[in-house]
Structure formats: C-alpha cells, structure tokens
Motif scaffolding. Structure first.
Motif, PDB file in Angstrom:
ATOM      1  N   LYS A 837       1.948 -14.964   1.015  1.00  0.00           N
ATOM      2  CA  LYS A 837       3.097 -15.317   0.190  1.00  0.00           C
ATOM      3  C   LYS A 837       2.744 -15.283  -1.292  1.00  0.00           C
ATOM      4  O   LYS A 837       3.632 -15.204  -2.141  1.00  0.00           O
ATOM      5  CB  LYS A 837       3.612 -16.708   0.580  1.00  0.00           C
ATOM      6  N   ASN A 838       1.469 -15.333  -1.602  1.00  0.00           N
ATOM      7  CA  ASN A 838       1.048 -15.357  -3.004  1.00  0.00           C
ATOM      8  C   ASN A 838       0.495 -14.029  -3.481  1.00  0.00           C
ATOM      9  O   ASN A 838       0.420 -13.799  -4.692  1.00  0.00           O
ATOM     10  CB  ASN A 838      -0.014 -16.445  -3.220  1.00  0.00           C
ATOM     11  N   TYR A 839       0.094 -13.157  -2.561  1.00  0.00           N
ATOM     12  CA  TYR A 839      -0.551 -11.908  -2.953  1.00  0.00           C
ATOM     13  C   TYR A 839       0.052 -10.754  -2.155  1.00  0.00           C
ATOM     14  O   TYR A 839      -0.210 -10.600  -0.962  1.00  0.00           O
ATOM     15  CB  TYR A 839      -2.063 -11.971  -2.707  1.00  0.00           C
ATOM     16  N   SER A 840       0.858  -9.933  -2.822  1.00  0.00           N
ATOM     17  CA  SER A 840       1.493  -8.805  -2.141  1.00  0.00           C
ATOM     18  C   SER A 840       0.473  -7.747  -1.743  1.00  0.00           C
ATOM     19  O   SER A 840       0.773  -6.880  -0.921  1.00  0.00           O
ATOM     20  CB  SER A 840       2.549  -8.178  -3.054  1.00  0.00           C
ATOM     21  N   ALA A 841      -0.732  -7.807  -2.304  1.00  0.00           N
ATOM     22  CA  ALA A 841      -1.752  -6.816  -1.971  1.00  0.00           C
ATOM     23  C   ALA A 841      -2.262  -6.968  -0.545  1.00  0.00           C
ATOM     24  O   ALA A 841      -2.889  -6.052  -0.011  1.00  0.00           O
ATOM     25  CB  ALA A 841      -2.928  -6.924  -2.950  1.00  0.00           C
ATOM     26  N   TYR A 842      -2.008  -8.111   0.094  1.00  0.00           N
ATOM     27  CA  TYR A 842      -2.443  -8.292   1.479  1.00  0.00           C
ATOM     28  C   TYR A 842      -1.245  -8.285   2.408  1.00  0.00           C
ATOM     29  O   TYR A 842      -0.313  -9.074   2.265  1.00  0.00           O
ATOM     30  CB  TYR A 842      -3.213  -9.597   1.678  1.00  0.00           C
TER      31      TYR A 842
END
Length: 1040
Positions: A837-842
């Motif tokens: 939810k905090n990092y779109s890279a994952y």
C-alpha cells in the motif's frame, strides 16, 4: 510678555528636537566595542538567510508583513563609521548613547552563538532580533535572561536547539517573544519544559505577542494552557502551531478578550471544540489548519467580523460553506483539502478585499457532491476582487463555466500572480488571454483533459511556473516554448506530445524543474546540458534514446527520473558530481555493464531505482555504505553476494537476479526500518534468518524462488505488521510455526512447492485479513476438521492446497464461510492489484494452476478468486454450498475420489472461467444449469462416470472432446457417440438473466461469448494492452 515666554520655550524645545534628529547620539564606547567583538566569530553566508529572499514577493500573510526587503549582511559595514549608532541594525538611546535596539534579522550570520558572547554585555537592550540566521544548532544561552530591560526578543528561524532556558521567564518586561521555527531535524527541536512554560505565563504579565511555532511542547499538559488566562488582558497574538500539544483543551483559549491573532495549526493530537454560538472576539487572524477537525463548521464563526485571515485547510470539515456572512474584511481565505461540498456561496464573490483564496481539493463523501462553482459566482468573484493575487480552485467542479469567461481574469491582470484551475472539468477552447496576464507567475491548468489551449507564442516575461500536464496537445512542442525565458518550473507531462524535444529549450536557462514524462518524445537531449539550474528533471515514460553524457553539467540535480525509455550504455562517472542528488530513477531502460562506484560518493542519495535493465557483475561494496532508503536492483543479471541494506532502509528489492550464498543475518537484521524486503528469484541458500520476521516495520517478506533450506522462522513477533509472506519454491521442511497466528495483518501466505510436512493449519482461520493461502505441492496430510472459529477465513479469495496428501471429506465448513468469495461487489467496483500500500514498486505474485497450466501470476487482481483442492485424497460429495461462492473464477477439484453428482448450484457461479472436476468418481448427468456459466472458457469433466446428453448452447458449444473423455455414459456433440432418439434432444436453454446483467457497464458479448477470454483475463489483457501496450510480464505469464 507671557506670549513671548511661551514662544521662547517652544523654539528652545524645537531646536533641541531638530538637533537630536540631525545629530544622532554618540554611541557608548563600551557598547561599540561589544558589538565589534560580537560579530567577529560569525561568517557571512547568504545561505543562512535565504528564507527571507524566498518569502519576499510571496503571498503568505506573514511574509508580506515581515519582509519588505531582501536579506543583506548588516554587520559587513560595521566599523566604517566610528559612531555605532549609525551602523546598520542599531538603535541607540537619544540621551545616553547606549544601544537599546539590535535588529540583525536576515543578516547572513552563520556560526555558533556562545554563552560568553559580548552580545550579553549590551545590558540596556530593549529590542533584540536575531531571526533568520544560522547559529548552527546553538543552545539558547541562559545569558539571555540577564538582559533585564528586554521588551522584544525574536530568535525565530535561526537554528537554535535544545531546551529553552528557564531564565527566559525572568524577563518580566517582555512584550513580545518569538522562538518559532527552530526545527533543525526530527531529533533536534527547540524544547519547552512544563516548569518553564508555567513561569513564562505567570511572570510575563505584559506579554502581548507569544510565538512558539514548532517548539516541542509535547510534555506540557493541555490543562496548563488555561494559565494563558493570566494574560487575557494583555495577549494580542498567540501562535502555537506544530508544537506536538496533545489532549483536550477548553474553548476559553479561543475567546481571550483582546486576542487578535491565534495560530494552532498542525496539532493533530489536540482536541477542542469550536464555539457553536456566542463566539465574540476581536480575532483578525485564525489558523486552525491540519488539526483533524470533523463535521460542519459552527455558525458561531459568523460572529468573528474582524477576520482578515482564516485558514481551516487540511481538516475533515464537511457540509456546505455557510459560515461566511459577516467577514467583509477577509483578505486571506484557505479552505482547501476538506470535504466541503455543494455550490460555492455567492458571499465569497462579495469579499472584495480578498488577496488570496484557496478552495482546492474538497471532496464530498460522494463524487457527485463535490464543491462546484457556478458561472455567475465565477464572474462576480473575478469582477469584485480587484486586488486578488492568488486564486486556487483545483478540483472544484467548473464544468458549467463557459471557457470564454476565462478571459475574465484580465480584470485583475495587474494583481493576479497565481492561478490554479487544475482538474476543474473545464472544456472547450481556452482563450489566449489567460496567457497574457501581465504579472501572472504561476498558471496551473493541469488535468483538464477536455480543454484546448495553445502554448504561448510570445515572450511572457512574468511567468515562472506553467503546469499544463494532462492536456492533450498532440504533435510536437512548438519552438516558441523558448520565448518563456523566465520559466523556473514547467510541467507538460502526459500531453501526447511526440517527436524530438525542440532545441529552443536551451533558452530556458532559469528552469529548475522540468517534467516531460509520459509522452512520446524521441531523439537526443544534448541541448539540455545548458540548463544548469535544473534541480528536478523527469523524462520518464517516453522513447528517448542514447547515453547520459548530456547530464554531466547538471550538477544541481536533486530528482532525476529517466525510467521507461530507451537509454543505453553505462552510467557515466560524471554522476559522482551530483552531490545534491536525492532520487535517481533509471529503471526499465537498456543500461548495461557493471553498476559503478559513483553512488557511494553521493551522500544525499536516498532513492535509487536501477531495476529492469541489463546490469551485470557484482554490486560494488560502496553501495552498501550509502544512506539509500529505497533501493531497487530487481530484474537485472547481477551476481555474487547480496548487497547489504542501509540500516535506515525502507525498501530493498534485488529480485530476479543471480545472487547466491547465505543471507547475512547480522547485517540484514540491523535494518530495523525495512518495510519491503524482496530477495525472490535468485539462487540464495542456507537457512532463513530468524530475525527477519521480527523486524518491527516489515510488511512484505518475499523469499520465493530460491534454494533456502531448513525450517520456517518460528519467532513471529506479536504486534508485527507483516502483510505478505512468500516462501514458495524453496527447499523448506518441518512444520508451520504456531507463532504465525500473531500475524493479524497478514494478507498473503504462500509456502507452495516446498517439503513442509504438517496437518492443515486450522489455527490460521481467524486471521482477519488473510486473502491468499497457498500450501500447494508440499507434504500436508490428514483430514481438514471442522473449524471452531465463528467466521473462518473471512476474506480468503485464493485457496490452494493442491498436490498434497489431504484426505477425508471436502472442507465444507470452510466453503460455507468463504465470505470473500461470495461477494461480487468487488467485481462490479472494478479491478486493482494486490501489493504494498505504500510502495507501488512491489506487486504481489502467486503460482497457480490456470486452466490446466501451472504459471506464475506476476500480479494478483483483487477480483481474482480461486479454489484448488486437486491432487489430494478427498472423498464424499461436492457440497451444494459451493454455489454460493458467486465471485469464484476458478475451481479445481480434480484428481480426488469425489463421488455423487455435480450439484446444480454450480450453475450459480456466473463468474466462473474454468472448472476442473476431472479424475474423480462423479455420476449422473451434467446439470443444464451449467449453461448459465457465460464466462466459462475451460471445462474438464474427463475420467468420471457421468452419463446422458451433453448440454448444448453458449459456452458448451465451444468445448472439445477432451473435456468429456473417459465418461462412457456421455453422448452428443462434441463426442462421436450419438444419443438414442428416445432420449430426445436436450433443450437449448433460453437467454437467462445472467446474459442480460452487465456487471462491468458494457456489453460482454464480444468478450464472453466470443469463446475466448474470461472476465478477469479479459479485463487484465484489455486494460493493460490498451494502456501501455503488450507488457513483458503478460508475455512471460501467458505466452504470445
């Protein structure tokens, strides 16, 4: 005679007055010497006072009052005249010559202010202003308390730290005290202790102005704020913004009888109610922004008739703006970032003294109830507010405003400097008049996809910031862009520009921020090397190619984004000159070679994205010695030992490389700030360090597709925040640790394809957030007993326990309670992907059996819902409750020992795309209700004991013989066996309600009845391909 005497006295006093004004007092020699010694330890550095210059010519309420001149080094000229009373910033007593006023605000002073400074020898000082300098994290000396004649003390914005000395409270003559904005870092605030606060309020009874913004007052009980009533007769200005105050306070503080200025903003833990009525006060300034207020603004605010400044921004206020009726003196009105809705009241257009107004980003509880501005109010607002300098209406619905009326700002062309109409639903042709406002410095029309506008073709000397992102220009950027030579910020992202970036950009030498991302630019960029003032450059998601040599001169860069282009070659050594670089994004390009040592020299670098390139070799050791908190090296060809994350790192991903060896538990477990740790798809071996699962902030631990051995960590801590655990496709054995039950926020748990031997972990069924449970291809055994949990697995959507040694009856208890598979609301709401939810890279992934093939879904749609119980030893019948799982997309019960008939309730699974019941002992006929499965694209009923005629129509007309082989009693197409005539023809079912219901808002016949893709696959392929072309992950996953 008396008249002559009076005239003589008058002339005497007049001559004395003129003499004193023409001949200033001679400076006291002791004070002169003290001043010269005071200035010596300080260097003069413009950077120490840049805030003064930044505020100059701004529209902030206080800056227009405080800073009428830019900063300058006042002490530089000291000593040029023998009389210190003539020195810059000095005021002397007209009789004694003693220095009584020292104003060194904005004077470029830099260095430590020591307790033995001769400043404290100026014992007659009445006014001391040291604001906006840099005293290098000095402590405020208790010697200030010895300046007993002080009436005005200002130490704001000067990098003081530590505890405010109690002796300050002994300055009983103080009328004004300003210690604000000395915040240096998270750990180095200026701090006010409770005892000092109490002495301050009780002793300084003449206080008129008290400014403590950003002073740490967290240890002060809110009840002691009532002591301010001791100052009720004198206090005129009180500012306690961002002081970490917490708790409940009474509204008395809002009603001090002489209070004119009150600022309590950014105290999110402070609870108090605004007076609902009888709020009578001389307040002219009120700032309650960032305070977590909710509900409607009390109408008592109407009684504050003297308000000139009102800031209620960044709260959760809702309702219509009905509290403005008597505020005719308002000059500054800030209501942005709330939940106000409805029509903007006409009263706002009558506030003729407005200088600055911001109604941006107000979203009602429903999209249809957002704040809107009608044409008549818009016209009156512009016509009446002739002094308007700032107008921000972003996300206010202006869809009914005729585009031609946007020429109205010409009425305020001499004053307007900032106009923001971002995402206001404007449409039509925008007149060029808006591009000719003579003093406009910032224009933001971004996000209005339905307007047409031309870039300015003439020199627009005033414009500093131009934001036109999301407007569809098409074609190439005209060369005339080079005329905007004063531009400092330019955003033309997502404008559908194509072709080369025009060389005229080299004329924009003042540019500090340039965003051309998400277009179709191509070609080279050598001319950008002239833009040496750039601090932010974003060219991501274009088609730009070549090497990065053009960057060598851009040494001021802070943020550099070049991802998703066609850059190639190696990273040049000139990157070592980017000493200010904070964020570097080079992902999804064609860079190759080894990762250079240069990053170890960039002390400010915190975000580094090098993923999806062709980097090879080992990661340099210097990269582990940086302060990078976000590192993504995934999808390269790197090898050797793992790099070590910085101890303060938050995101660390090195997946899809060739790293090998063990994970160093000591070095990794020092990274206590880690939130995302992705080591998947490598050749890592050895045991999984126990400490990884006790990292306090870790939400994602992805270790899949390695060769880890041993058992799972067994010390999952209570209160952990783990959301994703991927251990699949390793060589893990043993049993599942019971401490997994501590993972109450867990959404994905995947241990598939290992050697784990255990019974079914029923103790996981009360995890409230668990959505994906994969135990496939292990050595789990035994019957799955009934659950003791009232609502087991309440959110489960993917349940895969295939290829194990389970036996007994199918887990009917669980099937009846799979609430997450019963709700089709998520399908109707649209699709999203699971991930951090905090990092779109994952993005989360999972191994599944998709329509008979084992594949890795590299993204998991939130509407993706499957059950796979295949290749076990389950017996008994298929429960009818299976038909209640209306969101189910895939069901695989193959290769078990299931008996009985296929329940008709399966016909209710109208979202089902594949169904595999093969290799069981099912009997009876195929239910006609199954012809209602309009999205079913894969069906396998082979190797059972089914009989009767195969249903006809719809999807059943697309299935081949392999769907039914091994069922000797079946007949009819597509099997060669013809049914007996006396059996009659199986009726072709008429159109049912399932055909007519359009869950996604458009006709699914081309997709669903085209006998190809199912719903999820169709959405996934259609949306992704339409948006970004055929993505690599989709090719890898599904072929083609």
């Amino acid at each position: 005679m008396a008249f002559r005497v009076i005239i003589c006295f008058y002339l005497f006093f007049l001559s004395s007055s003129l003499s004193s004004s023409l001949n200033p007092p001679l400076c006291n020699s002791h004070d002169s010497s003290a001043l010269l010694q005071f200035k010596n330890p300080f260097s003069l550095n413009h950077s120490a006072s840049t805030s003064c210059d930044e505020f100059y010519d701004d529209t902030d309420y206080f800056s227009t009052i405080k800073f009428k001149n830019s900063s300058h080094p006042k002490t530089a000229s000291w000593g040029n005249d023998l009389n210190c009373c003539l020195w810059d910033g000095i005021t002397c007593d007209s009789m004694s010559g003693h220095v009584i006023g020292l104003d060194l605000s904005c004077s470029w002073l830099q260095g430590q202010l020591h307790p033995n400074s001769t400043l404290f020898q100026l014992s007659h000082l009445q006014t001391l202003n040291l604001a906006f300098n840099d005293f290098s994290v000095s402590l405020i000396s208790s010697q200030f308390g010895d300046l007993s004649t002080l009436m005005h003390l200002n130490l704001s914005s000067s990098s003081f730290t530590g505890e405010i000395p109690p002796k300050i409270a002994e300055l009983s003559k103080l009328v004004s005290l300003d210690l604000s904005w000395n915040y240096f870092s998270f750990y180095e605030w200026l701090r006010l202790e409770p005892s000092t606060w109490e002495k301050l309020v009780l002793n300084l009874t003449n206080m008129q102005e008290l400014v403590l913004d950003e002073v740490d007052m967290s240890s002060i009980a809110t009840s002691s704020l009532s002591l301010l009533m001791n100052l009720s007769s004198s206090l005129v200005s009180l500012r306690l913004s961002d002081t970490e105050l917490q708790g409940n306070i009474t509204s008395d503080i809002l009603c001090l009888e002489n209070l004119q200025q009150l600022g309590l903003s950014s105290n999110r833990n402070l609870n108090f109610q605004l007076p609902k009525s009888n709020w009578s006060s001389p307040l002219s300034f009120l700032d309650l922004s960032f305070c977590n207020f909710e509900g409607r603004v009390p109408l008592g605010l109407r009684n504050l008739t003297q308000l000139t400044y009102l800031n209620l921004a960044w709260n959760k206020f809702s309702g219509e703006i009905s509290f403005l009726s008597n505020q005719e003196h308002l000059t500054h009105l800030y209501l942005e970032q709330n939940n106000f809705f409805g029509e903007t009241p006409s009263k706002i257009s009558q506030l003729s003294k407005l200088v600055s107004i911001d109604l941006s980003y107000n979203f009602g509880m429903k999209e249809s109830s957002s704040l809107r501005l009608e044409p008549s109010i818009w016209e009156k607002l512009i016509q009446n507010t002739t002094n308007l300098r700032v107008l921000r209406l972003s996300h206010v619905n202006m869809s009914s405003v005729v585009s031609n009326s946007l020429s109205l700002p010409m009425n305020v062309s001499s004053s307007l400097i900032h106009l923001s109409l971002r995402e206001t639903s404007l449409q039509g042709d925008i007149t060029n008049a808006i591009m000719q406002l003579e003093n406009l410095k910032y224009l933001d029309l971004g996000g209005n996809t339905n307007i047409k506008i031309q870039l300015p073709k003439l020199n627009w000397s005033s414009i500093r910031g131009l934001y036109l992102d999301g407007i569809h220009f098409l074609g190439e950027i005209p060369d005339s862009i080079g005329h905007l030579k004063s531009l400092e910020e330019l955003n033309l992202s997502n404008c559908q520009f194509e072709g080369p970036i025009p060389p005229s950009f080299k004329s924009l030498t003042q540019l500090r921020s340039l965003d051309l991302s998400s277009n179709k630019f191509s070609g080279g960029l050598l001319f950008l090397s002239i833009l040496t003032q750039l601090t932010n450059l974003d060219l991501s998601s274009n088609k730009v190619s070549g090497e990065l040599s053009f960057l060598s001169t851009l040494t001021q860069l802070i943020d550099l984004h070049l991802s998703s282009n066609k850059f190639s070659g190696q990273i040049p050594s000139s990157f070592s000159n980017f000493e200010h670089l904070f964020h570097l994004g080079l992902s999804r390009n064609n860079f190759s070679g080894e990762i250079p040592d240069v990053f170890g020299k960039l002390s400010e670098l915190q975000y580094l994205e090098l993923d999806n390139n062709k980097f090879s070799g080992q990661v340099p050791l210097s990269l582990s010695n940086t302060s990078i908190i976000f590192l993504d090296l995934s999808f390269n060809m790197l090898q050797g030992n793992l790099p070590i994350p910085f101890f303060g790192a938050h995101f660390f991903s090195v997946s899809n490389n060739k790293f090998s060896g063990d994970v160093n538990s000591f070095l990794f477990c020092n990274a206590s700030s880690l939130e995302i740790l992705n080591l998947s798809h490598n050749n890592l071996s050895g045991p999984i360090p126990q400490c990884l699962v006790v990292l306090p902030n870790l939400s994602v631990l992805d270790l899949q597709m390695n060769v880890f051995s041993g058992t799972l960590p067994n010390k999952f801590s209570k209160n952990n925040v783990l959301q994703t655990l991927h251990f699949n496709s390793n060589r893990l054995n043993g049993s599942l640790p019971l401490s997994l039950s501590h993972c109450t926020k867990l959404e994905i748990f995947d241990v598939g394809h290992n050697k784990i031997r255990d019974i079914f972990p029923s103790w996981l069924d009360d995890l409230p957030e668990l959505q994906v449970l994969v135990l496939r291809e292990n050595r789990f055994y035994g019957a799955i007993s009934s659950s003791n949990t009232k609502h087991p697995f309440p959110k489960l959507r993917i349940f895969d326990i295939s290829n194990n040694y389970f036996c007994g009856f199918l887990p009917t208890t669980y099937i009846k309670e799979f609430k997450g598979m019963m709700n089709v609301d998520n399908v109707e709401a649209g699709s999203q992907y699971m991930g951090s939810k905090n990092y779109s890279a994952y993005m989360d992934s999972v191994m599944i059996t998709w329509k008979g093939n084992i594949i890795e879904l590299e993204r998991i749609l939130t509407i993706f819902t499957t059950i796979d119980l295949s290749n076990n030893g389950f017996v008994g019948e298929i429960p009818r409750a299976i038909g209640e799982l209306h969101a189910l997309i895939g069901l695989n019960l193959s290769h078990n020992r299931i008996i009985g008939s296929i329940p008709k309730s399966i016909g209710k699974l109208t979202n089902l795309e594949w169904l595999d019941l093969s290799c069981n002992k099912l009997v009876g006929e195929i239910p006609l209700a199954m012809t209602n499965l309009n999205f079913l694209s894969t069906l396998n009923l082979s190797q059972n004991q089914l009989e009767g005629m195969i249903p006809k129509g719809k999807q059943f007309d697309t299935f081949q013989t392999d769907s039914y082989e091994g069922n000797l009693g079946l007949c009819g197409a597509p099997l060669p066996k013809i049914c007996n005539t006396e059996e009659g023809e199986s009726p072709i079912p008429t159109t049912s309600k399932f055909d007519s219901i359009d869950k996604f808002g458009f006709d699914w016949k081309p997709v669903a009845l085209g006998y190809g893709c199912g719903v999820v696959f169709g959405i996934l392929v259609g949306y992704i391909v339409f948006s970004i072309g055929k993505p690599q992950w989709l090719v890898k996953t599904f072929g083609g």
